[in-house]
Write a protein that holds these residues in place. Structure first.
Motif, mmCIF file in Angstrom:
data_model
loop_
_atom_site.group_PDB
_atom_site.id
_atom_site.type_symbol
_atom_site.label_atom_id
_atom_site.label_comp_id
_atom_site.label_asym_id
_atom_site.label_seq_id
_atom_site.Cartn_x
_atom_site.Cartn_y
_atom_site.Cartn_z
ATOM 1 N N LYS A 121 21.039 0.325 -30.403
ATOM 2 C CA LYS A 121 20.325 -0.940 -30.205
ATOM 3 C C LYS A 121 20.775 -2.200 -29.762
ATOM 4 O O LYS A 121 22.085 -2.563 -29.974
ATOM 5 N N CYS A 122 20.045 -2.932 -28.976
ATOM 6 C CA CYS A 122 20.605 -4.197 -28.129
ATOM 7 C C CYS A 122 19.377 -5.251 -28.332
ATOM 8 O O CYS A 122 18.357 -4.864 -28.506
ATOM 9 N N THR A 123 20.149 -6.427 -28.244
ATOM 10 C CA THR A 123 19.045 -7.665 -28.185
ATOM 11 C C THR A 123 19.123 -8.408 -26.880
ATOM 12 O O THR A 123 18.458 -9.398 -26.823
ATOM 13 N N SER A 124 19.992 -7.802 -26.038
ATOM 14 C CA SER A 124 19.706 -8.516 -24.618
ATOM 15 C C SER A 124 20.022 -7.615 -23.640
ATOM 16 O O SER A 124 20.758 -6.461 -23.839
ATOM 17 N N VAL A 125 19.550 -7.790 -22.285
ATOM 18 C CA VAL A 125 19.712 -6.903 -21.279
ATOM 19 C C VAL A 125 21.417 -6.861 -20.808
ATOM 20 O O VAL A 125 21.696 -5.810 -20.490
ATOM 21 N N ARG A 126 22.041 -7.867 -20.917
ATOM 22 C CA ARG A 126 23.403 -7.576 -20.568
ATOM 23 C C ARG A 126 24.019 -6.613 -21.471
ATOM 24 O O ARG A 126 24.707 -5.681 -21.212
ATOM 25 N N LEU A 129 22.980 -3.056 -20.731
ATOM 26 C CA LEU A 129 23.834 -2.490 -19.496
ATOM 27 C C LEU A 129 25.171 -2.006 -19.858
ATOM 28 O O LEU A 129 25.682 -1.150 -19.422
ATOM 29 N N ALA A 130 25.667 -2.835 -20.718
ATOM 30 C CA ALA A 130 27.156 -2.356 -21.127
ATOM 31 C C ALA A 130 27.051 -1.149 -21.812
ATOM 32 O O ALA A 130 28.048 -0.081 -21.639
ATOM 33 N N ALA A 131 26.346 -0.870 -22.652
ATOM 34 C CA ALA A 131 25.899 0.169 -23.513
ATOM 35 C C ALA A 131 25.564 1.206 -22.413
ATOM 36 O O ALA A 131 26.127 2.438 -22.763
ATOM 37 N N GLU A 132 24.809 1.236 -21.454
ATOM 38 C CA GLU A 132 24.537 2.234 -20.479
ATOM 39 C C GLU A 132 25.675 2.658 -19.914
ATOM 40 O O GLU A 132 25.973 3.965 -19.712
ATOM 41 N N LYS A 133 26.556 1.693 -19.559
ATOM 42 C CA LYS A 133 27.764 2.163 -18.884
ATOM 43 C C LYS A 133 28.768 2.756 -19.790
ATOM 44 O O LYS A 133 29.562 3.727 -19.047
ATOM 45 N N ARG A 134 28.660 2.618 -21.143
ATOM 46 C CA ARG A 134 29.671 3.530 -22.062
ATOM 47 C C ARG A 134 28.902 4.641 -22.368
ATOM 48 O O ARG A 134 29.612 5.470 -23.120
ATOM 49 N N ALA A 163 12.128 -6.327 -18.640
ATOM 50 C CA ALA A 163 13.369 -6.821 -18.047
ATOM 51 C C ALA A 163 14.664 -5.779 -18.235
ATOM 52 O O ALA A 163 15.130 -5.504 -17.445
ATOM 53 N N ALA A 164 14.374 -5.019 -19.404
ATOM 54 C CA ALA A 164 15.480 -4.092 -19.774
ATOM 55 C C ALA A 164 14.930 -2.738 -18.862
ATOM 56 O O ALA A 164 15.774 -1.972 -18.349
ATOM 57 N N ALA A 166 13.400 -2.431 -16.122
ATOM 58 C CA ALA A 166 13.735 -2.714 -14.627
ATOM 59 C C ALA A 166 15.380 -2.672 -14.511
ATOM 60 O O ALA A 166 15.828 -2.501 -13.438
ATOM 61 N N ALA A 167 16.160 -3.029 -15.550
ATOM 62 C CA ALA A 167 17.796 -3.102 -15.241
ATOM 63 C C ALA A 167 18.211 -1.627 -15.618
ATOM 64 O O ALA A 167 19.310 -1.501 -14.938
ATOM 65 N N LEU A 168 17.786 -1.028 -16.469
ATOM 66 C CA LEU A 168 18.443 0.474 -16.890
ATOM 67 C C LEU A 168 17.964 1.533 -16.184
ATOM 68 O O LEU A 168 16.763 1.436 -15.895
ATOM 69 N N GLY A 169 18.591 2.719 -16.034
ATOM 70 C CA GLY A 169 18.403 3.841 -15.915
ATOM 71 C C GLY A 169 17.891 4.826 -16.914
ATOM 72 O O GLY A 169 17.072 5.888 -16.834
ATOM 73 N N VAL A 170 18.556 4.652 -18.179
ATOM 74 C CA VAL A 170 18.158 5.618 -19.329
ATOM 75 C C VAL A 170 16.822 4.939 -19.829
ATOM 76 O O VAL A 170 16.463 3.739 -19.760
ATOM 77 N N PRO A 171 16.249 5.729 -20.661
ATOM 78 C CA PRO A 171 14.926 5.243 -21.199
ATOM 79 C C PRO A 171 15.070 4.214 -22.390
ATOM 80 O O PRO A 171 16.206 4.059 -22.769
#
Length: 324
Positions: A121-126, A129-134, A163-164, A166-171
């Motif tokens: 769970k995240c509250t911002s796009v940045r 993105l960090a979580a997806e990278k991990r 916004a999320a 558009a930025a992410l590859g994961v669902p």
């Protein structure tokens, strides 16, 4: 309904129950899972990791469907024994974990190695993105409308969800501001592949809280929540009541208020007591703006089936506009 979320989680509908502290217990999680969604146990609700293990087994006596465990890792004076909590989760064969907060990369590595699907769970796009990278498998993006911790950037779901996506590859799962099939249809139209609900599931027959709390949510309007602890950059959305008003009054005094001053008011055990006793004037009760959309107390099964029917109807109506 079939998409990446339902396939990853092994559920019928892409509807997830938030792992709310003091509320995410076996009876609620099992009811949501039995209805086709994903029920979630709150790990920090249990006094010890061993108690969590027993609650996982209790949930398995109530459902043979998938359910998850939430572990929220936030700064605290006395941190829970997170390593032992994750030991229990892995040893119990849990296949889905919802995480939130500042989770070390080593935790994600351990969960993935155990074959566990990670919903973060995240509250911002940045942060997403960090979580997806991990290496998380799913991001649950939490808008400004949500109960609990909305972050400090104040971006509502109508902007944050696309916004999320558009930025992410994961669902992406949309969290915060959703209480019915209309909100679900909107979230799916914005690109999310599922929804997460907390406050709405509190106002169900299976939720293990006092009836007074459920009735308070039914009676509340959309403007009857408050953001407390903003001055400490630890914003929390709670139901309007005398305690939240007192916290805000202290925060707004010249010079503000240190956490030690607020601690007796926002103490988690005091909030738990309010949920269990029904004295809704004597503790902070987390609630999202969707309280203004709640007008009954159905079973989890009734709620989910109604949501899916309404969602399909709203999506069909929107599609019909393009054929005109």
């Amino acid at each position: 309904m079939k998409n990446r979320i339902t396939e990853l989680l092994g559920i019928r509908y892409p509807i997830i129950q938030g792992g709310m502290q003091w509320v995410g217990r076996a009876e609620l999680a099992a009811a949501v899972s039995n209805a086709g969604g994903l029920g979630t146990l709150g790990a920090l609700t249990q006094p010890t990791p061993e108690d969590l293990g027993r609650e996982i087994e209790r949930c398995r006596t109530l459902t043979d469907k998938p359910f998850g465990v939430n572990v929220t890792m936030l700064p605290t004076v006395n941190p829970p024994p997170y390593e032992r909590i994750f030991d229990v989760i892995v040893q119990s064969g849990i296949r889905i974990v919802e995480t939130a907060g500042n989770v070390p990369a080593a935790v994600f590595d351990r969960l993935r190695a155990a074959g566990i699907v990670i919903v973060h769970k995240c509250t911002s796009v940045r942060h997403a993105l960090a979580a997806e990278k991990r290496g998380v498998h799913i991001v649950s993006i939490d808008g400004f409308e949500c109960a609990g911790h909305p972050g400090e950037e104040d971006v509502p779901g109508l902007v944050l969800i696309p916004a999320a996506v558009a930025a992410l590859g994961v669902p992406v799962i949309a969290s915060g501001g959703i209480a019915d099939g209309r909100g679900m249809a909107a979230a799916l139209s914005l690109g999310a592949e599922g929804v997460n609900m907390g406050t709405r599931f509190v106002a169900t027959r299976e939720a293990p809280v006092h009836e007074n709390v459920k009735q308070a949510l039914v009676k509340a309007r959309e403007n009857e929540t408050r953001l407390i602890m903003r001055t400490l950059r630890n914003s929390s959305r709670v139901l309007l009541n005398p305690v939240s008003e007192e916290v805000l009054e202290l925060e707004h005094r010249p010079g503000g208020a240190a956490f030690e001053v607020l601690r007796p008011l926002v103490n988690g055990q005091r909030g738990r007591a309010a949920l269990e006793s029904g004295d809704i004037t004597n503790g902070v009760i987390w609630a999202g703006m969707v309280a203004g959309l709640i007008d009954d107390i159905p079973s989890c099964g009734e709620l989910i089936e109604r949501m899916v029917t309404q969602c399909r109807a709203r999506l069909a109506a929107a599609t019909a506009l393009t054929a005109a």
